[in-house]
Scaffold this motif. Structure first.
Motif, PDB file in Angstrom:
ATOM      1  N   ARG A  51      83.545   3.469  48.519  1.00  0.00           N
ATOM      2  CA  ARG A  51      82.094   3.320  48.642  1.00  0.00           C
ATOM      3  C   ARG A  51      81.780   2.051  49.428  1.00  0.00           C
ATOM      4  N   MET A  52      80.550   1.968  49.889  1.00  0.00           N
ATOM      5  CA  MET A  52      80.136   0.813  50.682  1.00  0.00           C
ATOM      6  C   MET A  52      80.180  -0.457  49.836  1.00  0.00           C
ATOM      7  N   SER A  53      80.659  -1.528  50.440  1.00  0.00           N
ATOM      8  CA  SER A  53      80.703  -2.822  49.768  1.00  0.00           C
ATOM      9  C   SER A  53      80.124  -3.888  50.679  1.00  0.00           C
ATOM     10  N   TYR A  54      80.035  -5.087  50.132  1.00  0.00           N
ATOM     11  CA  TYR A  54      79.528  -6.203  50.929  1.00  0.00           C
ATOM     12  C   TYR A  54      80.407  -6.484  52.140  1.00  0.00           C
ATOM     13  N   ALA A  55      81.683  -6.107  52.083  1.00  0.00           N
ATOM     14  CA  ALA A  55      82.554  -6.281  53.243  1.00  0.00           C
ATOM     15  C   ALA A  55      82.090  -5.429  54.407  1.00  0.00           C
ATOM     16  N   ASP A  56      81.649  -4.205  54.134  1.00  0.00           N
ATOM     17  CA  ASP A  56      81.126  -3.326  55.177  1.00  0.00           C
ATOM     18  C   ASP A  56      79.827  -3.870  55.757  1.00  0.00           C
ATOM     19  N   LEU A  57      78.994  -4.435  54.903  1.00  0.00           N
ATOM     20  CA  LEU A  57      77.732  -5.006  55.380  1.00  0.00           C
ATOM     21  C   LEU A  57      78.001  -6.173  56.320  1.00  0.00           C
ATOM     22  N   GLY A  58      79.019  -6.970  56.020  1.00  0.00           N
ATOM     23  CA  GLY A  58      79.373  -8.070  56.911  1.00  0.00           C
ATOM     24  C   GLY A  58      79.855  -7.576  58.256  1.00  0.00           C
ATOM     25  N   LEU A  59      80.686  -6.539  58.251  1.00  0.00           N
ATOM     26  CA  LEU A  59      81.163  -5.990  59.516  1.00  0.00           C
ATOM     27  C   LEU A  59      80.012  -5.398  60.319  1.00  0.00           C
ATOM     28  N   LEU A  68      81.099   3.337  61.201  1.00  0.00           N
ATOM     29  CA  LEU A  68      80.783   2.616  59.967  1.00  0.00           C
ATOM     30  C   LEU A  68      79.412   1.933  60.089  1.00  0.00           C
ATOM     31  N   ALA A  69      79.160   1.299  61.228  1.00  0.00           N
ATOM     32  CA  ALA A  69      77.872   0.630  61.419  1.00  0.00           C
ATOM     33  C   ALA A  69      76.718   1.619  61.316  1.00  0.00           C
ATOM     34  N   GLU A  70      76.903   2.823  61.841  1.00  0.00           N
ATOM     35  CA  GLU A  70      75.855   3.833  61.740  1.00  0.00           C
ATOM     36  C   GLU A  70      75.650   4.274  60.301  1.00  0.00           C
ATOM     37  N   ARG A  71      76.747   4.388  59.552  1.00  0.00           N
ATOM     38  CA  ARG A  71      76.615   4.760  58.136  1.00  0.00           C
ATOM     39  C   ARG A  71      75.858   3.692  57.365  1.00  0.00           C
ATOM     40  N   VAL A  72      76.175   2.426  57.631  1.00  0.00           N
ATOM     41  CA  VAL A  72      75.460   1.337  56.961  1.00  0.00           C
ATOM     42  C   VAL A  72      73.973   1.396  57.287  1.00  0.00           C
ATOM     43  N   VAL A  86      82.515  -2.127  77.060  1.00  0.00           N
ATOM     44  CA  VAL A  86      83.901  -1.825  77.400  1.00  0.00           C
ATOM     45  C   VAL A  86      84.741  -1.616  76.145  1.00  0.00           C
ATOM     46  N   LEU A  87      84.537  -2.467  75.131  1.00  0.00           N
ATOM     47  CA  LEU A  87      85.366  -2.418  73.935  1.00  0.00           C
ATOM     48  C   LEU A  87      84.993  -1.284  72.984  1.00  0.00           C
ATOM     49  N   ALA A  88      83.726  -0.941  72.901  1.00  0.00           N
ATOM     50  CA  ALA A  88      83.250  -0.008  71.877  1.00  0.00           C
ATOM     51  C   ALA A  88      83.998   1.319  71.852  1.00  0.00           C
ATOM     52  N   PRO A  89      84.311   1.932  72.993  1.00  0.00           N
ATOM     53  CA  PRO A  89      85.034   3.208  72.928  1.00  0.00           C
ATOM     54  C   PRO A  89      86.386   3.122  72.229  1.00  0.00           C
ATOM     55  N   ASP A  90      86.968   1.943  72.173  1.00  0.00           N
ATOM     56  CA  ASP A  90      88.255   1.782  71.484  1.00  0.00           C
ATOM     57  C   ASP A  90      88.090   1.594  69.981  1.00  0.00           C
ATOM     58  N   PHE A  91      86.861   1.419  69.533  1.00  0.00           N
ATOM     59  CA  PHE A  91      86.624   1.130  68.117  1.00  0.00           C
ATOM     60  C   PHE A  91      85.535   2.037  67.563  1.00  0.00           C
ATOM     61  N   VAL A  92      85.740   3.334  67.755  1.00  0.00           N
ATOM     62  CA  VAL A  92      84.765   4.321  67.289  1.00  0.00           C
ATOM     63  C   VAL A  92      84.629   4.276  65.772  1.00  0.00           C
ATOM     64  N   ALA A 130      91.644   5.324  50.414  1.00  0.00           N
ATOM     65  CA  ALA A 130      90.525   6.156  49.983  1.00  0.00           C
ATOM     66  C   ALA A 130      89.867   6.885  51.145  1.00  0.00           C
ATOM     67  N   GLY A 131      90.373   6.690  52.366  1.00  0.00           N
ATOM     68  CA  GLY A 131      89.781   7.306  53.548  1.00  0.00           C
ATOM     69  C   GLY A 131      89.181   6.264  54.468  1.00  0.00           C
ATOM     70  N   SER A 132      88.887   6.664  55.691  1.00  0.00           N
ATOM     71  CA  SER A 132      88.440   5.706  56.707  1.00  0.00           C
ATOM     72  C   SER A 132      86.930   5.570  56.776  1.00  0.00           C
ATOM     73  N   THR A 133      86.244   5.907  55.678  1.00  0.00           N
ATOM     74  CA  THR A 133      84.780   5.785  55.664  1.00  0.00           C
ATOM     75  C   THR A 133      84.342   4.336  55.504  1.00  0.00           C
ATOM     76  N   TRP A 134      85.020   3.614  54.608  1.00  0.00           N
ATOM     77  CA  TRP A 134      84.669   2.219  54.319  1.00  0.00           C
ATOM     78  C   TRP A 134      85.907   1.338  54.417  1.00  0.00           C
ATOM     79  N   LEU A 135      85.707   0.029  54.476  1.00  0.00           N
ATOM     80  CA  LEU A 135      86.828  -0.891  54.665  1.00  0.00           C
ATOM     81  C   LEU A 135      87.769  -0.934  53.474  1.00  0.00           C
ATOM     82  N   VAL A 136      87.215  -0.886  52.275  1.00  0.00           N
ATOM     83  CA  VAL A 136      88.044  -0.978  51.068  1.00  0.00           C
ATOM     84  C   VAL A 136      87.392  -0.151  49.973  1.00  0.00           C
TER      85      VAL A 136
END
Length: 243
Positions: free
Chosen positions: A170-178, A206-210, A195-201, A161-167
């Protein structure tokens, strides 16, 4: 309907994963540790469940949730129930099962983050196990953090469905956990996460969207959002952090 959440006072901890779902859904709920004893709250009320005085389905430990006559324990079980009840879960049966898998894996990561500062025993103070904690922290920073984050990143990028949410789309409880895990790791390991954050943009986005969801933005800015601290799961001990 009002949900009753039982958890330790003053801690975000595992209870925060439940709060985020309740807040995102706009659900009515009570923090029972803040409810006066005469109104059925307080530590005595929580202990009554843990001691088996409230029925045969005894929770092992908080958090646990009272939903009418139903009492649910274990964070992944609680958030899945709430998400599927309150519209914060995927619709397709297969996606619902996958969201539960994500929540369970998130619980595994939370347990490993806790064990960084308590690698020998939960009944001991951190000061009683510092050498072991330093060794555990090194392995967690270098191996486990990138492995878990890489898995979330791969899920995001593979979502049909796209890389906006995990599954799903739309946003789910899985995204809130992440979101909560991402924030917790940033608090506990700021140097390593820098150090790690630039590899996981994708995860950062997603965190900003939440955080930008109106209900959650209001919650995060309120006194209801309990700050991370050194009594919780994600603890910042500078000596356990590193690049």
């Amino acid at each position: 309907m009002t949900y009753d959440l039982f958890y330790w006072p003053g801690l975000p901890g595992r209870g925060e994963f439940v709060r985020l779902v309740l807040e995102a859904a706009g659900a009515d709920y009570r923090e029972m540790n803040r409810v006066p004893a005469e109104a059925g709250g307080g530590m005595a009320a929580m202990s009554a469940y843990l001691d088996g005085e409230q029925g045969p389905q005894i929770p092992f430990a908080p958090p646990f949730l009272r939903d009418g006559n139903l009492v649910l324990a274990q964070t992944p079980v609680i958030v899945a129930h709430l998400g599927e009840t309150l519209g914060l879960a995927p619709e397709a049966p297969g996606d619902r099962l996958f969201a539960r898998q994500i929540a369970t894996t998130t619980a595994d990561l939370v347990a490993e983050a806790h064990d960084v500062h308590h690698p020998v025993g939960v009944g001991l103070y951190y000061e009683d196990q510092k050498p072991e904690a330093a060794r555990r922290a090194s392995e967690f920073r270098e191996s486990r953090m990138p492995k878990f984050l890489g898995w979330y990143d791969a899920i995001l990028k593979a979502n049909p469905a796209g890389s906006t949410w995990l599954v799903g789309d739309r946003m789910s409880y899985a995204d809130l956990g992440l979101f909560q895990v991402w924030q917790g790791l940033r608090y506990a390991f700021p140097r390593r996460m820098a150090v790690l954050a630039p590899d996981f943009v994708a995860i950062s986005d997603l965190a900003e969207r939440v955080a930008g969801q109106p209900r959650l933005a209001a919650y995060l800015a309120s006194a209801r959002r309990q700050p991370f601290n050194e009594d919780g799961i994600f603890r910042h001990y500078p000596e356990l952090d590193g690049e």
